[in-house]
Design a protein around this motif. Sequence first.
Motif, PDB file in Angstrom:
ATOM      1  N   VAL A  16       0.747  -1.344   0.095  1.00  9.89           N
ATOM      2  CA  VAL A  16      -0.010   0.061   0.168  1.00  9.89           C
ATOM      3  C   VAL A  16       0.943   1.317  -0.130  1.00  9.89           C
ATOM      4  O   VAL A  16       0.611   2.224  -0.770  1.00  9.89           O
ATOM      5  CB  VAL A  16      -0.832  -0.017   1.234  1.00  9.89           C
TER       6      VAL A  16
ATOM      7  N   MET B  99       2.138   2.084  -3.444  1.00  8.65           N
ATOM      8  CA  MET B  99       1.269   2.613  -4.396  1.00  8.65           C
ATOM      9  C   MET B  99       0.940   4.185  -4.060  1.00  8.65           C
ATOM     10  O   MET B  99       1.297   4.917  -5.042  1.00  8.65           O
ATOM     11  CB  MET B  99      -0.278   1.955  -4.019  1.00  8.65           C
TER      12      MET B  99
ATOM     13  N   VAL C  18      -5.723   2.608  -5.789  1.00  2.00           N
ATOM     14  CA  VAL C  18      -5.138   1.532  -4.691  1.00  2.00           C
ATOM     15  C   VAL C  18      -6.328   0.479  -4.327  1.00  2.00           C
ATOM     16  O   VAL C  18      -5.717  -0.708  -4.377  1.00  2.00           O
ATOM     17  CB  VAL C  18      -4.915   2.323  -3.295  1.00  2.00           C
TER      18      VAL C  18
END
Length: 270
Positions: A159, A162, A172
Amino acid sequence: MKANSLLRSRYLPLLVWICGLLAVWEAVSWMLLHVVKTPLAQSKLPYVHEVAATLWRYSGTLLKEGGATFGNAGIGFLIGAAAGVLLAVLMSLSRTVERLAFPYAVASQMIPILGLAPIIYGIVRDEQVSRIIISGYITFFPVALNMLRGLRSVDLPAVELMYSYAAKPWAVYWKLKLPAALPGLFSGLKIAAPLAVTGAILVELMGAQHGIGVIMLRNLYYGPSHTYMFWSTVLVGALLGIASYWLMTLVERLVAPWQPEFRPKGGERS
């Protein structure tokens, strides 16, 4: 050749077990009728071949009524699944939404379906709407729970990577979190699909006009002459639940083919 041998090794034990169980069923039915001479022996465990003959003889009626049950259960299943996915996404976005909604979602599942179905049918007074509501109610929670677990299963470094590329929140979710949540989502769908069919049949037992549960209830009280038809409806109901599970498995294979259980093993082609 390797694919054929793999299929034989996978399905041969299942075929042997099915044949063995059917043979034992037939033998026990014969013993109850001719050896033990149990009263109403065929009502308790009928001959398999008689049930099969009834299935064939009334296949049109059973297919029509089973289709009504499966169709309404399917509509409720889709609505409940959509609501569960939406709630899971909202809970993953906001801890506040999770604290507000999740306890009530859990509490809603503490109401027995056996008690809720007649209440819903008594309020709505429409068999089709009642089947849809109950099927959606049953589907909602397992889908929401498993989808939320899937969304939370994404590794934090992925995450952060990203976001380091200036990815938008929707990107995402679309490119990372939703694909990662698909195995969890389909786990919930495979749990909920047979339960949705069971819920629709339960509503039909409350006094509906169409559906496999209606035929099941009528033949249960018509006496020994309708025993084979009753058992046929029981088998059809079971087959509808199994078919719904297999359908979700097929959709999962098409939508998420990268999962380890769907990959060819040992370099073999699927």
